[in-house]
Design a protein around this motif. Structure first.
Motif, PDB file in Angstrom:
ATOM      1  N   THR A  56      41.486 -24.951  51.716  1.00 61.24           N
ATOM      2  CA  THR A  56      41.567 -23.760  50.872  1.00 61.24           C
ATOM      3  C   THR A  56      40.193 -23.515  50.274  1.00 61.24           C
ATOM      4  OG1 THR A  56      42.105 -25.026  48.880  1.00 61.24           O
ATOM      5  CG2 THR A  56      43.979 -24.287  50.254  1.00 61.24           C
ATOM      6  N   THR A  79      32.880 -12.246  48.777  1.00 58.77           N
ATOM      7  CA  THR A  79      34.226 -12.606  48.353  1.00 58.77           C
ATOM      8  C   THR A  79      34.824 -13.565  49.369  1.00 58.77           C
ATOM      9  OG1 THR A  79      34.522 -10.469  47.256  1.00 58.77           O
ATOM     10  CG2 THR A  79      36.525 -11.685  47.802  1.00 58.77           C
ATOM     11  N   GLY A 126      47.969  -9.787  48.545  1.00 59.76           N
ATOM     12  CA  GLY A 126      48.628 -11.006  48.109  1.00 59.76           C
ATOM     13  C   GLY A 126      47.908 -12.275  48.539  1.00 59.76           C
ATOM     14  N   TYR A 127      46.812 -12.149  49.263  1.00 62.20           N
ATOM     15  CA  TYR A 127      46.063 -13.322  49.701  1.00 62.20           C
ATOM     16  C   TYR A 127      45.269 -13.904  48.536  1.00 62.20           C
ATOM     17  CZ  TYR A 127      46.983 -11.442  54.368  1.00 62.20           C
ATOM     18  OH  TYR A 127      47.584 -10.945  55.490  1.00 62.20           O
ATOM     19  N   THR A 128      45.053 -15.198  48.583  1.00 59.51           N
ATOM     20  CA  THR A 128      44.207 -15.856  47.594  1.00 59.51           C
ATOM     21  C   THR A 128      42.761 -15.449  47.881  1.00 59.51           C
ATOM     22  OG1 THR A 128      45.723 -17.720  47.419  1.00 59.51           O
ATOM     23  CG2 THR A 128      43.448 -18.104  46.730  1.00 59.51           C
ATOM     24  N   TYR A 129      42.030 -15.131  46.825  1.00 59.76           N
ATOM     25  CA  TYR A 129      40.637 -14.725  47.013  1.00 59.76           C
ATOM     26  C   TYR A 129      39.824 -15.139  45.799  1.00 59.76           C
ATOM     27  CZ  TYR A 129      41.415 -10.907  43.734  1.00 59.76           C
ATOM     28  OH  TYR A 129      41.696 -10.193  42.602  1.00 59.76           O
ATOM     29  N   GLN A 130      38.508 -15.135  45.965  1.00 61.68           N
ATOM     30  CA  GLN A 130      37.601 -15.467  44.880  1.00 61.68           C
ATOM     31  C   GLN A 130      36.361 -14.592  45.019  1.00 61.68           C
ATOM     32  OE1 GLN A 130      35.846 -19.477  44.872  1.00 61.68           O
ATOM     33  NE2 GLN A 130      36.540 -19.583  42.748  1.00 61.68           N
ATOM     34  N   GLU A 154      43.588  -7.731  46.488  1.00 62.27           N
ATOM     35  CA  GLU A 154      44.637  -8.077  45.516  1.00 62.27           C
ATOM     36  C   GLU A 154      46.010  -7.655  46.017  1.00 62.27           C
ATOM     37  OE1 GLU A 154      43.878  -6.281  41.726  1.00 62.27           O
ATOM     38  OE2 GLU A 154      42.402  -7.794  41.180  1.00 62.27           O
ATOM     39  N   ILE A 212      38.149 -15.376  50.942  1.00 58.55           N
ATOM     40  CA  ILE A 212      39.547 -14.984  51.134  1.00 58.55           C
ATOM     41  C   ILE A 212      40.240 -16.034  51.996  1.00 58.55           C
ATOM     42  CG2 ILE A 212      41.120 -13.148  51.910  1.00 58.55           C
ATOM     43  CD1 ILE A 212      38.574 -11.316  52.000  1.00 58.55           C
ATOM     44  N   GLU A 213      41.479 -16.359  51.646  1.00 60.24           N
ATOM     45  CA  GLU A 213      42.325 -17.226  52.461  1.00 60.24           C
ATOM     46  C   GLU A 213      43.373 -16.351  53.141  1.00 60.24           C
ATOM     47  OE1 GLU A 213      44.169 -20.115  49.927  1.00 60.24           O
ATOM     48  OE2 GLU A 213      42.261 -20.843  49.151  1.00 60.24           O
ATOM     49  N   GLN A 219      39.564 -23.556  47.168  1.00 55.84           N
ATOM     50  CA  GLN A 219      39.425 -24.573  46.124  1.00 55.84           C
ATOM     51  C   GLN A 219      39.100 -25.943  46.687  1.00 55.84           C
ATOM     52  OE1 GLN A 219      39.330 -23.793  42.761  1.00 55.84           O
ATOM     53  NE2 GLN A 219      38.446 -25.854  42.723  1.00 55.84           N
TER      54      GLN A 219
END
Length: 97
Positions: A86, A42, A32-36, A29, A44-45, A88
Motif C-alpha cells: 500500500t 498524487t 473511493g480509492y485510497t490516495y495521498q 475522491e 493512488i491505490e 502506507q
C-alpha cells in the motif's frame, strides 16, 4: 493491488493551476480509492490496471472540460505480485522506527 504516482499538467490554462488539481483530486475522491496528495504528484491505490486507466481518462477529460488546451500526464505504476503493498506500507518501509 497497483500503486500509481500521477501528475497531470494542463497547459494553455494560465499560470495558476489549483482549480485543475482540485478537479482531479475530486475525481479520485469520488472513485473511493485510497490516495495521498503530495507536493508534486498524487499516489493512488487501485485494484487493477484498467481501473487506473479509467481513472486517468476521467481526470484528463475533466482538465480538457475545464479549458486546458493541452494535457501532459506522467504516470508511474508499481504492480507487485509477490506481496501486498500500500502507499502506507511503502512509506513505513523507509521511515525510521
Amino acid at each position: 493491488m497497483i500503486l500509481a504516482q500521477l501528475s497531470v499538467y494542463p497547459i494553455g490554462a494560465g499560470v495558476s493551476l489549483g482549480r485543475y488539481v482540485k478537479k482531479g483530486v475530486k475525481i479520485i475522491e469520488q472513485s473511493g480509492y485510497t490516495y495521498q496528495v503530495g507536493g508534486m504528484s498524487t499516489g493512488i491505490e487501485v485494484p487493477d490496471l484498467q481501473s487506473l486507466f479509467d481513472l486517468v481518462t476521467k481526470i484528463r477529460q475533466a482538465q480538457l472540460d475545464e479549458g486546458a488546451e493541452r494535457v501532459i500526464i506522467e504516470l508511474k505504476v508499481d504492480e507487485r505480485r509477490d506481496k501486498d503493498a500500500t502507499l502506507q506500507s511503502k512509506i513505513d518501509s523507509v521511515s525510521s522506527s
